[in-house]
Design a protein around this motif. Structure first.
Motif, PDB file in Angstrom:
ATOM      1  N   ASP A 123       0.932  -1.131   0.037  1.00 64.87           N
ATOM      2  CA  ASP A 123       0.058   0.169  -0.195  1.00 64.87           C
ATOM      3  C   ASP A 123       1.008   1.106  -0.058  1.00 64.87           C
ATOM      4  OD1 ASP A 123      -2.711  -1.205   0.028  1.00 64.87           O
ATOM      5  OD2 ASP A 123      -2.011  -1.904   1.997  1.00 64.87           O
ATOM      6  N   ALA A 144       0.753   4.150  -2.550  1.00 60.33           N
ATOM      7  CA  ALA A 144       1.137   5.697  -2.215  1.00 60.33           C
ATOM      8  C   ALA A 144       1.631   6.442  -3.106  1.00 60.33           C
ATOM      9  CB  ALA A 144       0.964   5.896  -0.768  1.00 60.33           C
ATOM     10  N   LEU A 164      -7.057   4.395  -7.574  1.00 64.48           N
ATOM     11  CA  LEU A 164      -7.238   3.730  -6.613  1.00 64.48           C
ATOM     12  C   LEU A 164      -8.285   2.711  -7.118  1.00 64.48           C
ATOM     13  CD1 LEU A 164      -7.363   6.144  -3.473  1.00 64.48           C
ATOM     14  CD2 LEU A 164      -5.727   4.098  -4.120  1.00 64.48           C
ATOM     15  N   ASP A 184     -11.522  -1.135  -1.790  1.00 67.47           N
ATOM     16  CA  ASP A 184     -11.453  -0.041  -0.656  1.00 67.47           C
ATOM     17  C   ASP A 184     -12.394   0.958  -0.741  1.00 67.47           C
ATOM     18  OD1 ASP A 184      -9.447  -1.863  -0.143  1.00 67.47           O
ATOM     19  OD2 ASP A 184      -7.713  -0.593  -0.402  1.00 67.47           O
ATOM     20  N   VAL A 244     -12.775   5.149  -0.169  1.00 70.57           N
ATOM     21  CA  VAL A 244     -12.107   6.448  -0.564  1.00 70.57           C
ATOM     22  C   VAL A 244     -12.659   7.715  -0.076  1.00 70.57           C
ATOM     23  CG1 VAL A 244     -10.836   8.303  -2.252  1.00 70.57           C
ATOM     24  CG2 VAL A 244     -11.176   5.663  -2.653  1.00 70.57           C
ATOM     25  N   TRP A 246      -8.893   5.052   2.102  1.00 69.87           N
ATOM     26  CA  TRP A 246      -8.040   5.831   1.665  1.00 69.87           C
ATOM     27  C   TRP A 246      -8.411   7.118   1.918  1.00 69.87           C
ATOM     28  CZ3 TRP A 246      -3.181   4.308  -0.162  1.00 69.87           C
ATOM     29  CH2 TRP A 246      -3.000   2.923  -0.300  1.00 69.87           C
ATOM     30  N   LEU A 254      -3.822   5.766   4.629  1.00 71.27           N
ATOM     31  CA  LEU A 254      -4.803   4.472   4.492  1.00 71.27           C
ATOM     32  C   LEU A 254      -5.207   4.421   5.991  1.00 71.27           C
ATOM     33  CD1 LEU A 254      -5.960   1.910   3.413  1.00 71.27           C
ATOM     34  CD2 LEU A 254      -3.913   0.697   3.667  1.00 71.27           C
TER      35      LEU A 254
END
Length: 264
Positions: A7, A11, A57, A64, A66, A81, A105
């Protein structure tokens, strides 16, 4: 402890992707600036940067969720995120190079990864839970960072943002007393104050009014560097609407000095 190395690499890829976009609009003569309902500025660079991060993403981490400053929350997952496309938009608009893209995160309400990319300063700071805090231009040029060992307020360097904001939470007198107690006061503001704490150049950085997206990336960097990051209520993490980062040694005393006034 789970590893967030993949992760963290993502990033950095996200930061690499949007750096040409943000730098291309920094000091641009045709930069478009609007005003949001809360009267803060938003530029075309803010919106396009967040859109680019969200799109990447969605491809790399489709399950995930966001949360971004400009477009709110999308998705429902314990992995969230948190994005601030340009922290320090007022600086960005005026041509001041102290601004950054913040990427965090959060897993089960705990910030486990943070990256602060400040391309106009030529710096990045980052941390993953349990792997320390680092700074450099990129992963290959990383250097471990640590908070200072200053243990007395009289020897401490304090960084703050806009002084006027302390009146809004009725703690201006407490803040003035704290400023009179430290060795040195400087107004670096925004993300930079907290990164200076993480790398030991400053010792204390209090802020009276912030959003989660302003803080989520900062908290793991400060804590992995050996410091503390809480709200003014002492709650760990970016959840209190305000923040205090410190080298840890001074934290409790500063919290006490900035405590809310007693109600009659």
């Amino acid at each position: 402890m789970p590893s967030y190395d993949d992760d963290l690499r993502l990033a950095h890829v996200l930061a690499d992707t949007v750096e040409p976009l943000t730098m291309g609009r920094f000091r641009a003569t045709d930069l478009h600036v609007d005003t949001k309902p809360d009267l803060t500025p938003v530029t075309d660079a803010d919106t396009s940067t967040e859109e680019a991060i969200r799109a990447q993403l969605k491809r790399a981490r489709p399950r995930d969720a966001v949360l971004g400053e400009e477009q709110g929350t999308e998705g429902n997952s314990e992995r969230l995120w948190v994005i601030d496309p340009i922290d320090g938009t007022k600086n960005f608009v005026r041509g001041v190079p102290v601004w950054a893209t913040l990427i965090a995160l959060v897993v089960a309400d705990t910030p486990v990864l943070g990256l602060v990319a400040a391309p106009a300063l030529g710096r990045r700071w980052w941390a993953g839970r349990g792997t320390g805090a680092w700074s450099g231009r990129n992963l290959s040029g990383a250097k471990a960072i640590h908070v200072s060992g200053v243990s007395q307020l009289a020897d401490a360097s304090l960084s703050l943002g806009d002084w006027r904001d302390w009146a809004e939470i009725d703690r201006r007198e407490q803040m003035l007393g704290l400023l009179d107690s430290v060795w040195r006061v400087r107004g670096y503001g925004d993300f930079w104050s907290h990164m200076l704490v993480a790398e030991g150049a400053c010792d204390v950085a209090p802020e009276p009014s912030l959003e989660v997206y302003d803080m989520a990336a900062l908290a793991p960097i400060v804590t992995e560097a050996g410091g503390r990051f809480t709200g003014l209520d002492g709650r760990d993490g970016p959840w209190s609407g305000n923040a205090l980062s410190s080298n840890g040694l001074l934290h409790d005393e500063v919290l006490a000095r900035l405590a809310a006034p007693a109600r009659p």
